[in-house]
Motif scaffolding. Sequence first.
Motif, PDB file in Angstrom:
ATOM      1  N   ASN A   1      -5.751  -2.894  -1.370  1.00 39.87           N
ATOM      2  CA  ASN A   1      -6.095  -1.628  -0.733  1.00 39.87           C
ATOM      3  C   ASN A   1      -7.209  -1.818   0.289  1.00 39.87           C
ATOM      4  OD1 ASN A   1      -5.962   1.106  -0.244  1.00 39.87           O
ATOM      5  ND2 ASN A   1      -7.000   1.711  -2.129  1.00 39.87           N
TER       6      ASN A   1
ATOM      7  N   LYS B   1      -6.725   3.609   1.659  1.00 36.37           N
ATOM      8  CA  LYS B   1      -5.872   4.804   1.677  1.00 36.37           C
ATOM      9  C   LYS B   1      -4.680   4.706   0.717  1.00 36.37           C
ATOM     10  CE  LYS B   1      -7.821   7.127   5.196  1.00 36.37           C
ATOM     11  NZ  LYS B   1      -8.864   6.205   5.659  1.00 36.37           N
ATOM     12  N   LEU B   2      -4.467   3.552   0.100  1.00 42.09           N
ATOM     13  CA  LEU B   2      -3.295   3.350  -0.747  1.00 42.09           C
ATOM     14  C   LEU B   2      -3.471   4.035  -2.097  1.00 42.09           C
ATOM     15  CD1 LEU B   2      -0.635   1.689  -0.464  1.00 42.09           C
ATOM     16  CD2 LEU B   2      -1.800  -0.173  -1.656  1.00 42.09           C
TER      17      LEU B   2
ATOM     18  N   THR C   1       1.114  -3.759   7.521  1.00 42.41           N
ATOM     19  CA  THR C   1       0.171  -4.220   6.501  1.00 42.41           C
ATOM     20  C   THR C   1       0.653  -5.470   5.772  1.00 42.41           C
ATOM     21  OG1 THR C   1       1.196  -2.718   4.897  1.00 42.41           O
ATOM     22  CG2 THR C   1      -0.712  -1.881   6.119  1.00 42.41           C
TER      23      THR C   1
ATOM     24  N   THR D   1       3.937   4.592  -2.702  1.00 45.74           N
ATOM     25  CA  THR D   1       3.961   4.679  -1.240  1.00 45.74           C
ATOM     26  C   THR D   1       4.560   6.012  -0.802  1.00 45.74           C
ATOM     27  OG1 THR D   1       6.105   3.547  -1.174  1.00 45.74           O
ATOM     28  CG2 THR D   1       4.141   2.195  -0.909  1.00 45.74           C
TER      29      THR D   1
ATOM     30  N   TYR E   1      -5.257  -1.706   3.662  1.00 41.14           N
ATOM     31  CA  TYR E   1      -4.941  -0.277   3.780  1.00 41.14           C
ATOM     32  C   TYR E   1      -6.147   0.636   3.980  1.00 41.14           C
ATOM     33  CZ  TYR E   1      -0.261  -1.520   2.151  1.00 41.14           C
ATOM     34  OH  TYR E   1       0.992  -2.059   2.030  1.00 41.14           O
ATOM     35  N   GLN E   2      -7.311   0.049   4.255  1.00 40.31           N
ATOM     36  CA  GLN E   2      -8.525   0.848   4.495  1.00 40.31           C
ATOM     37  C   GLN E   2      -8.813   1.825   3.353  1.00 40.31           C
ATOM     38  OE1 GLN E   2      -8.336   2.715   8.388  1.00 40.31           O
ATOM     39  NE2 GLN E   2      -7.485   0.873   9.338  1.00 40.31           N
TER      40      GLN E   2
ATOM     41  N   ILE F   1      -2.254   4.900   5.868  1.00 43.86           N
ATOM     42  CA  ILE F   1      -3.253   5.155   6.904  1.00 43.86           C
ATOM     43  C   ILE F   1      -2.661   6.059   7.982  1.00 43.86           C
ATOM     44  CG2 ILE F   1      -4.741   4.095   8.636  1.00 43.86           C
ATOM     45  CD1 ILE F   1      -4.578   1.496   6.918  1.00 43.86           C
TER      46      ILE F   1
ATOM     47  N   ASP G   1       3.207   4.209   5.940  1.00 48.90           N
ATOM     48  CA  ASP G   1       1.910   3.542   5.903  1.00 48.90           C
ATOM     49  C   ASP G   1       0.884   4.615   5.568  1.00 48.90           C
ATOM     50  OD1 ASP G   1      -0.706   2.712   6.806  1.00 48.90           O
ATOM     51  OD2 ASP G   1       0.252   1.071   7.896  1.00 48.90           O
TER      52      ASP G   1
ATOM     53  N   SER H   1      -1.695  -7.873   3.349  1.00 44.52           N
ATOM     54  CA  SER H   1      -1.373  -7.787   1.925  1.00 44.52           C
ATOM     55  C   SER H   1      -1.080  -9.169   1.355  1.00 44.52           C
ATOM     56  CB  SER H   1      -0.166  -6.870   1.701  1.00 44.52           C
ATOM     57  OG  SER H   1      -0.446  -5.544   2.083  1.00 44.52           O
TER      58      SER H   1
END
Length: 479
Positions: free
Chosen positions: A274, A281-282, A335, A449, A278-279, A222, A220, A339
């Motif tokens: 994102n 961060k992706l 997530t 990832t 994912y805040q 994050i 992940d 997603s």
Amino acid sequence: YGVFYPNTAFDPVGSSGALVGGTELAAVYDVLLRFNPETLEVTPHLAESLTADNADFTEWTLKLREGITFSDGTPLDAQLVSDNIDRYFAPEGVRNTSGGFLQYIDTRDVVDATTLHMTLTESFAEFGLVFADEPGMIVNLNALGDDIDAFRVQPPDAAGVGPYVVERHVPGEETVLKARADYWGGPVCIETLRFVWIPGSAGNYDAFSSGDVDVAFLRDPIVNQKAIDDGVQHFFVDQDGGAMLNFNRREGRITADPRVRQAISLALDPAVINDRAYQGKLQTTKAYFGPSSPYFSDAIEEIPVDTAAATALIDEVKAEGWDGKLGLIAGNSGTGPDSALAIEGMLGAIGIQVQTELMATGDSIGRLVAGDFDVITNGFNSGPGTAVLSIVRNLSSTSPSNRMGVNNPTLDALISEALATKFADLSPVMAKINNEINADSTAINYAVTGEGIVWADNVKGIMATVSTIFLFHDAFIDG
């Protein structure tokens, strides 16, 4: 050890792939060869060597170490290796993806007890990778017994020649392995390995931070970034094709229509996923190989975001009688739900009525293997050195683990070109593969990832190998 997901079967051909159970399997069965993801080199382990016998990499000789036996006295010999390969092409091996790259073995000749000669149907320059993955984990077939399901829950001590045996395995709860006293590469320093599942990387990292686990698998962005910021020991690998939508191209599925696949690919905006899940961060990209990939080049093309074009395609298909309904399978933890909501919204905006099913990883894999899906979130996990294998097993038209029903002669030809190429020279052909995947709407990638482990300061000697499998035969606890 906090795992990504519980091991589904203590049998290499019965497992779904290295990310789920690969480390546990390697501890029990060991591996013929080891792949170093930092140097991109394949080195002997159980095997003494694997050598190419000709310049075009179509003939190979595997040489085993002498004198290695299972605890019931069965020798680890060339015939057993050959018999294990057969299992990937039997119905019991369908769940594992390794049959995709074993398919290129045309003939096998057991020269003597420690020597297996193999002739391939085409050039395979990095063939050694095959035996660093599940096909390099050799099962003692004399230990299988009559009940394969019982074997896969708790194999007997004689099942493998690895550093550990299974002491306790409660599916979905925990797996406890104990060190064997007769390990061929011994002594084994860590006496007990306990594998537990704490759903989601955040929970796994919390357990690690509080000292409840010594090693935690994270996947992940994050959580990975938090671990890096916290300064803990870590080993993360960027995986191309790490976050994807896979399309079922089989007859009777609406995603067999290339217009629907293209529309979904055009509608998908990784930035929305994102932000939603994912805040920010992706590592987003709509190319199969992202900017951090060793195969990235200026020749890599991305699919654009074009909602208007996507809507026009969907309207065209609906005008021919489609009701606009589409099934989406996604993960039910971490997530996954957010997603899925983001994907639902983007596809709804172009006229698709998404019917989402959220489920655990094991159940999702089961649906993928069975071909029971329209669209499913599933990464190919193409890490350093393993990208060719990932593409072969998932996209080759003749691969037994081609789970989407892909049949693309252009892609097959490019796969053959990639197989014949050494690691250092792969970028040009990988760009062509990337662009063909996009042109055919084979699948749509939306992110790279990062995945791997964090471990406690006093844990030493863990080795990474292929597909984020980790080896513990030389690991120890310092103090």
